[in-house]
Design an enzyme around this catalytic site. Structure first.
Site, PDB file in Angstrom:
ATOM      1  N   LYS A   1      13.609  20.998  -7.755  1.00 38.72           N
ATOM      2  CA  LYS A   1      14.374  20.710  -8.958  1.00 38.72           C
ATOM      3  C   LYS A   1      14.396  21.886  -9.930  1.00 38.72           C
ATOM      4  O   LYS A   1      15.309  22.004 -10.737  1.00 38.72           O
ATOM      5  CB  LYS A   1      13.837  19.449  -9.622  1.00 38.72           C
ATOM      6  CG  LYS A   1      14.100  18.220  -8.758  1.00 38.72           C
ATOM      7  CD  LYS A   1      13.893  16.918  -9.481  1.00 38.72           C
ATOM      8  CE  LYS A   1      14.419  15.749  -8.679  1.00 38.72           C
ATOM      9  NZ  LYS A   1      13.525  15.383  -7.538  1.00 38.72           N
TER      10      LYS A   1
HETATM   11  C1  LIG Z   1      13.981  14.728  -6.398  1.00 37.11           C
HETATM   12  C2  LIG Z   1      13.318  14.950  -5.102  1.00 37.11           C
HETATM   13  C3  LIG Z   1      13.901  14.549  -3.877  1.00 37.11           C
HETATM   14  C4  LIG Z   1      15.210  13.774  -3.814  1.00 37.11           C
HETATM   15  O1  LIG Z   1      16.326  14.538  -4.196  1.00 37.11           O
HETATM   16  P1  LIG Z   1      17.712  13.806  -4.550  1.00 37.11           P
HETATM   17  O2  LIG Z   1      18.590  14.899  -5.060  1.00 37.11           O
HETATM   18  O3  LIG Z   1      17.388  12.782  -5.606  1.00 37.11           O
HETATM   19  O4  LIG Z   1      18.232  13.182  -3.304  1.00 37.11           O
HETATM   20  C5  LIG Z   1      13.237  14.864  -2.721  1.00 37.11           C
HETATM   21  N1  LIG Z   1      12.045  15.506  -2.721  1.00 37.11           N
HETATM   22  C6  LIG Z   1      11.453  15.905  -3.870  1.00 37.11           C
HETATM   23  C7  LIG Z   1      10.141  16.575  -3.808  1.00 37.11           C
HETATM   24  C8  LIG Z   1      12.064  15.649  -5.108  1.00 37.11           C
HETATM   25  O5  LIG Z   1      11.460  16.034  -6.245  1.00 37.11           O
END
Ligand SMILES: *Cc1c(COP(=O)(O)O)cnc(C)c1O
Length: 459
Positions: free
Chosen positions: A111
């Site tokens: 993220k």
């Molecule tokens: C947010 C997240 C996901 C999921 O991603 P999306 O875009 O919501 O599908 C998967 N793995 C980790 C470690 C995350 O922080």
């Protein structure tokens, strides 16, 4: 580039609205009216670029005149200078597949790649408009940390992050609560993640409150996050040398944001065969993509909390892409989901979905088994989310070059790692200091008025 809402495509919006609003006023998600497409020769030109240079090329057409090429260039360089890898991400071979490590940013999950950019977009916008905003966000761990790191110390913005008290790992919490910046406020809600999310939704829905505090959000439906994430699909594709073979991506999925970014890359010309939507036991998307039933069930807590979702917000963008021109049909589908908790995808649409997407699901034991097998065979420690992506390729039959998105660093989930392989996953040395820092957060009851008052006093 012009944008429309997935629920009514008669009005056009510019990137500025799309970015600042996040969600359209009719409740829909923003989506480009039309897309440019890279042809073979264009791809050759993008092929040998450094990550930041590639990001500048991919992102510019989407933001139009939101900022100049020169300002965008500076902002991208600044955003990606905080990563521990010069090229932001890192691709390694693990057995017969490649693993794309996306967790070399300040808070150890993918993220950061989008959120660092968002933080600097906010700063640029607020300085040029001389505005002040308050960002309020609910987190199950990763989003909040990435958002705090992106906003901390910035002028003209405060950030309030609600996390469920005692329900995130201590490492996740410490990455959020040990900063010293005065514009960051952590709230531990006595409740679960859904409670946090409902509180934030209720605050947005209270238009008087939202207006009074100039409330803004950074959740995963923000289009700016999607375009930033598209870049690493291109970058990793170019790192795979054998481009004669089809390339497949497996994506650990919650809200369908990350995998939608890959699909966007494909739509603008990246030659991808399939995306595997890899879910945990909260498998609404697996049921939708494999059987055509998108129906809401209760969420269970797993060792992959960032994928514990009840509905996948960004799925609405795919529904619009495949079904609609006007937004009417999407509007109907979303109304049905809201009222009846269910959407049966007809076969024609499902066939279209399956041209680009397959899916898989893993229960808790399978996740632990995968972590163990990968460790024993290749001496690599995968975090539980990434393990779900890795194992997905064993559940579907695909030829070609297979790339797994590794979305978090294993040290964020030490209990799961210890349970799987009896190893203590250590933080990278640059971040080890957070373990001993003083934490700062307020524990508050799951009560809307109390939370609102708490925020009002601090804006
Ligand atoms: C947010 C997240 C996901 C999921 O991603 P999306 O875009 O919501 O599908 C998967 N793995 C980790 C470690 C995350 O922080």
């Amino acid at each position: 580039m012009d944008y429309v809402s997935t629920r009514n495509s008669s009005n056009s919006f510019k990137f500025k609205d799309v970015f600042i609003k996040g969600l359209a006023d009719d409740g829909g998600l923003f989506i480009p009216k039309s897309l440019h497409k890279y042809e073979y020769d264009d791809l050759l030109e993008l092929k040998n670029l450094e990550y930041s240079e590639l990001a500048k090329k991919i992102i510019k057409p989407f933001i139009g005149d939101f900022m100049s090429k020169n300002d965008l260039s500076k902002i991208i360089d600044k955003s990606y200078s905080v990563f521990r890898k010069k090229n932001v991400v890192n691709l390694i071979e693990v057995g017969d597949r490649s693993v794309l490590e996306l967790f070399h940013g300040p808070t150890l999950a993918f993220k950061d790649v989008a959120m660092q950019l968002l933080g600097n977009f906010y700063e640029y916008y607020l300085n040029s408009e001389n505005e002040k905003i308050n960002i309020v966000v609910a987190t199950s761990g990763d989003t909040g940390a990435a958002a705090i790191d992106a906003i901390k110390g910035k002028n003209n913005a405060n950030i309030f992050v609600l996390h469920p008290n005692n329900r995130i790992s201590p490492v996740q919490r410490k990455l959020m609560t040990t900063g010293k910046e005065k514009n960051v406020f952590n709230i531990a809600v006595k409740g679960n993640f859904d409670d946090c999310q409902n509180l934030v939704k209720a605050m947005f829905a209270d238009k008087t409150f939202a207006k009074e505090i100039k409330m803004s959000g950074v959740n995963s439906i923000n289009w700016a996050r999607i375009i930033a994430q598209s870049v690493y699909y291109f970058y990793s594709y170019f790192l795979i040398n054998d481009n004669e073979k089809p390339v497949n991506f497996s994506v650990p999925t919650g809200n369908f944001g990350d995998v939608y970014a890959g699909y966007l890359a494909k739509k603008i010309g990246l030659p991808v065969n399939k995306f595997i939507v890899a879910t945990n036991q909260n498998d609404i998307l697996h049921r939708a993509i494999s059987k055509g039933t998108y129906d809401i069930e209760n969420v269970s807590e797993t060792i992959t909390p960032s994928m514990d979702i009840q509905i996948a917000s960004n799925f609405e963008r795919l529904i619009y892409d495949l079904k609609d021109q006007s937004g009417k049909k999407t509007n109907e589908v979303m109304k049905n989901i809201k009222e009846k908790g269910k959407y049966i995808i007809d076969n024609k649409i499902l066939d279209k979905i399956n041209i680009d997407f397959l899916s898989s699901r893993m229960d808790e034991n399978e996740v632990l088994e995968t972590i163990k097998n990968v460790y024993e065979n290749f001496n690599i420690v995968l975090d539980p989310h990434s393990a779900i992506g890795y194992g997905a390729f064993d559940k579907v039959n695909l030829n070609g070059s297979n790339i797994v998105l590794a979305t978090a660093h294993p040290c964020k989930f030490p209990n799961a790692i210890e349970k799987a392989i009896n190893v203590k996953a250590k933080l990278p040395k640059e971040l080890a200091f957070v373990l001993d820092e003083k934490e700062n957060y307020d524990i508050i009851e799951n009560n809307l008025d109390k939370i609102k008052q708490h925020i009002k006093k601090r804006v």
